[in-house]
Design a protein around this motif. Structure first.
Motif, PDB file in Angstrom:
ATOM      1  N   ASP A 166       0.983  -1.250  -0.094  1.00 60.06           N
ATOM      2  CA  ASP A 166      -0.059  -0.063   0.051  1.00 60.06           C
ATOM      3  C   ASP A 166       0.883   1.106   0.201  1.00 60.06           C
ATOM      4  OD1 ASP A 166      -2.586  -1.317  -0.133  1.00 60.06           O
ATOM      5  OD2 ASP A 166      -2.492  -1.593   2.277  1.00 60.06           O
ATOM      6  N   LEU A 167       1.935   1.111   0.826  1.00 63.48           N
ATOM      7  CA  LEU A 167       2.848   2.469   0.869  1.00 63.48           C
ATOM      8  C   LEU A 167       3.566   2.548  -0.438  1.00 63.48           C
ATOM      9  CD1 LEU A 167       4.076   4.667   2.432  1.00 63.48           C
ATOM     10  CD2 LEU A 167       5.732   2.948   3.183  1.00 63.48           C
ATOM     11  N   VAL A 189       2.347  10.433   1.028  1.00 58.59           N
ATOM     12  CA  VAL A 189       3.275  10.204   1.923  1.00 58.59           C
ATOM     13  C   VAL A 189       3.886  11.269   2.766  1.00 58.59           C
ATOM     14  CG1 VAL A 189       5.356   8.846   2.408  1.00 58.59           C
ATOM     15  CG2 VAL A 189       4.042   8.048   0.747  1.00 58.59           C
ATOM     16  N   LEU A 190       4.547  12.247   2.031  1.00 59.61           N
ATOM     17  CA  LEU A 190       4.835  13.501   2.679  1.00 59.61           C
ATOM     18  C   LEU A 190       3.845  14.499   3.635  1.00 59.61           C
ATOM     19  CD1 LEU A 190       7.115  14.984  -0.445  1.00 59.61           C
ATOM     20  CD2 LEU A 190       7.876  13.926   1.754  1.00 59.61           C
ATOM     21  N   GLY A 231       0.868  18.176   1.551  1.00 52.25           N
ATOM     22  CA  GLY A 231       2.052  18.089   2.556  1.00 52.25           C
ATOM     23  C   GLY A 231       2.475  19.485   2.742  1.00 52.25           C
ATOM     24  N   LEU A 232       2.339  20.076   3.889  1.00 52.01           N
ATOM     25  CA  LEU A 232       2.779  21.609   4.096  1.00 52.01           C
ATOM     26  C   LEU A 232       4.074  21.501   5.117  1.00 52.01           C
ATOM     27  CD1 LEU A 232      -0.559  23.821   4.048  1.00 52.01           C
ATOM     28  CD2 LEU A 232       0.785  23.135   2.039  1.00 52.01           C
ATOM     29  N   PRO A 233       4.702  22.555   5.356  1.00 53.02           N
ATOM     30  CA  PRO A 233       5.523  22.673   6.051  1.00 53.02           C
ATOM     31  C   PRO A 233       4.810  22.977   7.606  1.00 53.02           C
ATOM     32  CG  PRO A 233       6.551  23.857   4.274  1.00 53.02           C
ATOM     33  CD  PRO A 233       5.216  23.453   3.915  1.00 53.02           C
ATOM     34  N   LYS A 234       5.260  22.662   8.778  1.00 53.84           N
ATOM     35  CA  LYS A 234       4.129  22.592  10.116  1.00 53.84           C
ATOM     36  C   LYS A 234       4.276  24.447   9.885  1.00 53.84           C
ATOM     37  CE  LYS A 234       3.760  21.728  14.887  1.00 53.84           C
ATOM     38  NZ  LYS A 234       4.533  20.656  15.873  1.00 53.84           N
ATOM     39  N   PRO A 235       5.221  25.163   9.909  1.00 55.50           N
ATOM     40  CA  PRO A 235       5.074  26.663  10.342  1.00 55.50           C
ATOM     41  C   PRO A 235       4.296  27.200   9.246  1.00 55.50           C
ATOM     42  CG  PRO A 235       7.326  26.206   9.337  1.00 55.50           C
ATOM     43  CD  PRO A 235       6.615  25.007   9.934  1.00 55.50           C
ATOM     44  N   LEU A 236       4.251  26.811   8.104  1.00 58.70           N
ATOM     45  CA  LEU A 236       3.184  27.309   7.017  1.00 58.70           C
ATOM     46  C   LEU A 236       1.648  26.961   7.148  1.00 58.70           C
ATOM     47  CD1 LEU A 236       2.887  28.991   4.502  1.00 58.70           C
ATOM     48  CD2 LEU A 236       3.263  26.723   3.159  1.00 58.70           C
TER      49      LEU A 236
END
Length: 348
Positions: A61-62, A70-71, A336-341
């Motif tokens: 599946d992965l 995934v990202l 998938g976004l960077p956490k701060p964004l």
């Protein structure tokens, strides 16, 4: 069985961590957890691991999933090369090994993102192979219990620790999961980097560093890496529907492979880019700058926000926006976004 391994196995079974969700003989579950736990605390991984298993219950599946998916699930765990290697390794298992994880450490080391210690952990936990791990926690335990003193950056010293670790393994394969988990547990919960709990350590009566009063001295500390401050300018553009413009980051570098607003190291380049969207400097408002810490970098982020005057940016500079797209507010969670964004956009 050595005195060390006998004590460790007995202690782990009685006092170690025995209810972690990845404690299994399934190599896929073990491998997934080991990659997540690289340079990341157990408490953090506990929040990500079940979501990954729910989304990707098998290695096939992965392997079949798009990288962006995934990202997206990995976002916030950091060290994003791990997620890309995780995806590549799943494809390797599916294509090269017919969807079945190899049993030996050397074969496991051929998978992307899997080094000697990680391969040994998978071999020990999933297949009860006599292979030793040597991560940061284990090095600390060995350096203290056996008073091993050396430069952590010295390859010869590291090889000496590998030889010591190999000599201590239990003789019975059946004891390898408890022994390997015990090494991890002892270093993480008792023989801690600071304020070790020597009074509750199963190795207290044989610990040479404790006897010599050198617990705080060993292991020798690595030279602290200098933290570099890096200014970063975000171009946060929305269209008339409120969608934000995102671009896929290059595979290597900060937030590699994630979706992000255009990023620049200087404001002049940002302004030139904004003009391709029909937005000039007087049409941009500067939000409060803030910092975000990476391992060896401190990002000083300045967001500049504006309303785009065109649905598609000009590609007069060679089509640099070919990988960009407008993403509606209610669809941001799918990327998938960077956490701060992600946190910044959630507040605006």
């Amino acid at each position: 069985m050595s005195t060390f391994s006998a004590k460790l196995v007995r202690w782990q079974r009685q006092n170690g961590r025995n209810n972690l969700p990845w404690q299994s003989s399934d190599p896929y579950k073990v491998w997934l957890s080991e990659i997540m736990l690289q340079q990341t605390q157990v408490a953090t991984v506990l929040g990500y691991y079940p979501r990954f298993l729910e989304k990707f219950p098998t290695v096939q599946d992965l392997a079949n999933a798009p990288e962006d998916e995934v990202l997206n699930l990995w976002a916030g765990l950091g060290y994003y090369s791990r997620a890309r290697n995780l995806h590549k390794a799943a494809k390797q298992v599916a294509d090269r090994f017919g969807g079945v994880f190899p049993h030996t450490r050397r074969e496991l080391e051929t998978l992307c993102g899997v080094g000697r210690s990680t391969a040994a952990a998978i071999s020990a936990f999933a297949f009860k192979q006599r292979e030793t791990i040597l991560d940061g926690n284990v090095k600390r335990v060995l350096c203290r219990v056996f008073a091993q003193d050396g430069d952590p950056a010295d390859k010869k010293f590291e090889n000496r620790l590998w030889q010591l670790a190999e000599s201590l393994m239990p003789s019975e394969n059946a004891d390898m999961p408890a022994y390997t988990q015990g090494l991890m547990d002892l270093g993480a919960t008792v023989c801690k980097r600071t304020k070790p709990l020597c009074g509750g350590c199963p190795m207290a009566d044989m610990c040479e560093a404790n006897a010599q009063g050198r617990t705080a001295e060993l292991p020798r500390k690595k030279a602290a890496a200098k933290v570099q401050t890096l200014p970063l300018y975000w171009l946060v553009l929305r269209n008339r529907d409120g969608a934000v413009w995102l671009e896929k980051r290059p595979p290597k570098g900060i937030w590699g492979g994630l979706w992000c607003v255009p990023c620049f190291e200087d404001s002049a380049t940002l302004y030139r880019t904004a003009e391709q969207f029909g937005v000039f400097s007087d049409g941009l408002s500067e939000a409060a700058e803030f910092t975000h810490r990476l391992t060896h970098r401190l990002l000083l982020i300045t967001p500049l926000c504006g309303l785009a005057d065109t649905d598609r940016p000009s590609e007069k500079d060679g089509g640099v926006f070919s990988d960009g797209l407008w993403v509606a507010r209610d669809k941001l969670a799918d990327f998938g976004l960077p956490k701060p964004l992600a946190e910044f956009l959630a507040e605006r």
